[in-house]
Design an enzyme around this catalytic site. Structure first.
Site, short mmCIF file in Angstrom:
data_model
loop_
_atom_site.label_atom_id
_atom_site.label_comp_id
_atom_site.label_asym_id
_atom_site.label_seq_id
_atom_site.Cartn_x
_atom_site.Cartn_y
_atom_site.Cartn_z
N GLN A 106 0.81 -1.21 0.00
CA GLN A 106 0.00 0.00 0.00
C GLN A 106 0.85 1.27 0.00
O GLN A 106 0.31 2.37 0.07
CB GLN A 106 -0.93 -0.01 1.22
CG GLN A 106 -1.93 -1.14 1.21
CD GLN A 106 -2.77 -1.19 2.47
OE1 GLN A 106 -2.78 -0.27 3.28
NE2 GLN A 106 -3.51 -2.27 2.64
N HIS A 168 -1.09 0.17 5.59
CA HIS A 168 -1.67 1.15 6.52
C HIS A 168 -0.72 2.30 6.87
O HIS A 168 -0.31 2.48 8.01
CB HIS A 168 -2.15 0.44 7.79
CG HIS A 168 -3.33 -0.45 7.56
ND1 HIS A 168 -4.12 -0.90 8.59
CD2 HIS A 168 -3.86 -0.99 6.43
CE1 HIS A 168 -5.09 -1.68 8.08
NE2 HIS A 168 -4.93 -1.75 6.77
N GLU A 263 -15.23 4.64 9.84
CA GLU A 263 -15.70 5.64 10.80
C GLU A 263 -15.56 7.06 10.29
O GLU A 263 -14.50 7.43 9.77
CB GLU A 263 -14.91 5.54 12.11
CG GLU A 263 -15.14 4.29 12.91
CD GLU A 263 -14.45 4.34 14.27
OE1 GLU A 263 -14.51 3.33 14.98
OE2 GLU A 263 -13.86 5.39 14.61
N TYR A 273 -9.91 7.38 20.07
CA TYR A 273 -10.99 6.91 19.20
C TYR A 273 -11.09 5.38 19.12
O TYR A 273 -11.83 4.85 18.30
CB TYR A 273 -10.89 7.59 17.83
CG TYR A 273 -11.27 9.04 17.99
CD1 TYR A 273 -12.58 9.45 17.80
CD2 TYR A 273 -10.35 9.98 18.44
CE1 TYR A 273 -12.97 10.76 18.03
CE2 TYR A 273 -10.72 11.30 18.68
CZ TYR A 273 -12.03 11.68 18.48
OH TYR A 273 -12.42 12.98 18.72
N TYR A 284 -10.95 -9.47 9.03
CA TYR A 284 -11.04 -10.12 7.73
C TYR A 284 -11.21 -11.63 7.83
O TYR A 284 -11.67 -12.26 6.88
CB TYR A 284 -9.79 -9.79 6.91
CG TYR A 284 -9.68 -8.33 6.55
CD1 TYR A 284 -10.60 -7.73 5.71
CD2 TYR A 284 -8.65 -7.55 7.06
CE1 TYR A 284 -10.52 -6.39 5.38
CE2 TYR A 284 -8.54 -6.20 6.73
CZ TYR A 284 -9.48 -5.63 5.90
OH TYR A 284 -9.39 -4.30 5.57
#
Length: 392
Positions: A106, A168, A263, A273, A284
């Site tokens: 990513q 991420h 979210e 949070y 997953y």
């Protein structure tokens, strides 16, 4: 080259958007209940009549877009190129001066932000030592259009610690009205760094707030606290790939959940949070995340959540005049849903939702000086699309 879809195609798009409305797919975690009314699955909004035009093609997995005051665009490509896109859709050669990126998984060249005096900031996955280690970083330089280059580029902030992960990273850069920068990060995906989203001595899974030189503002919530990074604004996030300011200059974010649990938040200083202690949705592997709980004292509830996930990436809060009915709405890119997710806000609560399909994964969203919405799609022949009101 700019191509517009026909009015009949525009009408079909608008009808499809209105028919889809709130996602009818069953949630992945049907036994979870929202903490308050309207926290998920808001009513469908009336369909928007839009025209979708192709402004530019030929981009290689574009990730971030910003429209300049003269209508030209800066677009990042995942493999490490930054390009200027002309108002005629022509792509420049890759700009010189862009830092090297780790484009595995990513990673890559991520967001782009335009600051005063032609200063450009980039977020990216920076290769670190030992080999295979990396982390989200922010570098800034001065745009020299004539030289097709960024000059005097300097890294102003680095995520610590680095990690050997390919996932991420976050990461969006949002210039605030007071001259500071919000930078969003991910928690690096793997089980071990995932836990660091709850730790104040690590930059994973955080909203970061820095000055334009990379230093921590003195009014950040953890300045002076032993064992805490002074640049942290909020924590307990998963993978923040959407962020924007509202008309009052307040930051809003959308973060990826796994199978559900995307979210919408308005991150406030010093607040937790919850990830990975509390979350909606499931992992997953179809198992609960942690203890499978959705609430805990001292941890914030999302303003709104989605289950199943629509794959949020990129965000703008609309404040222009071309779409009067959209003013104040959040416009969020959808990777899974291959379109734009429009969220109607009443104060700090969601009252409705619309899905506007564009036929490809939307990686970033911005609003141009003309009041139209611009998105980049990262499939196959990467494109810049312009969304404007349909003409009757």
């Amino acid at each position: 080259m700019i191509r517009a879809v026909s009015f009949a195609a525009v009408s079909a798009i608008a009808v499809a958007a209105g028919a889809q409305g709130v996602d009818p797919t069953p949630p992945n975690a049907p036994n979870q209940t929202p903490a308050f009314a309207g926290q998920t699955r808001a009513p469908a909004l009336p369909k928007s009549a839009v025209a979708i035009e192709t402004v530019a093609t030929g981009l290689a997995k574009p990730w971030g877009i910003e429209v300049m005051a003269d209508g030209r665009m800066l677009v990042t490509e995942k493999a490490g190129a930054l390009r200027l896109v002309g108002t005629d859709g022509k792509l420049s050669a890759p700009l010189a001066g862009v830092p090297a990126v780790d484009a595995r998984g990513q990673g890559g060249l991520l967001d782009v932000a335009i600051l005063p005096a032609n200063r450009i900031c980039l977020s990216y996955s920076e290769p670190r030592q030992p080999e295979g280690t990396n982390g989200t970083s922010v570098a800034c330089g001065t745009l020299d259009v004539a030289a097709n280059a960024l000059k005097d580029v300097k890294v102003i902030w680095r995520m610590t610690p680095g990690w050997a992960s390919r996932g991420h990273y976050g990461s969006r850069i949002v210039p605030a009205r007071d001259g500071t920068l919000f930078v969003t990060t991910g928690e690096r995906q793997l089980p071990e760094p995932r836990q660091l989203a709850q730790k104040l001595d690590a930059a994973m899974g955080k909203v970061i707030r820095i000055n334009a030189d990379g230093s921590a503002p003195k009014d950040n919530p953890f300045v002076g606290q032993k064992g805490a990074l002074p640049e942290i604004w909020s924590y307990g996030h998963r993978n923040l790939q959407s962020a924007a300011l509202d008309a009052r200059g307040r930051l809003w974010t959308v973060e990826h959940g796994p199978k559900g649990g995307d979210e919408l938040n308005r991150p406030q200083p010093g607040k937790n949070y919850g990830w990975p202690v509390i979350t909606y949705g499931i992992d997953y592997n179809n198992q609960p995340i942690g203890e499978g709980i959705t609430a805990k004292a001292g941890m914030e509830q999302p303003v709104y959540y989605w289950d199943p996930s629509f794959g949020p990436s990129g965000m703008a809060i609309y404040g222009a005049r071309a779409f009067p009915a959209w003013r104040g709405d959040a416009l969020i890119g959808g990777l899974v849903t291959k379109g734009l997710v429009r969220v109607k806000m009443d104060g700090d609560r969601v009252t409705g939702e619309e899905r506007i399909p564009v036929g490809a994964r939307v990686r970033d969203v911005t609003v141009g000086p003309d009041g139209f919405v611009y998105v980049v799609t990262d499939e196959n022949d990467g494109r810049v699309l312009r969304i404007r009101p349909a003409r009757g």
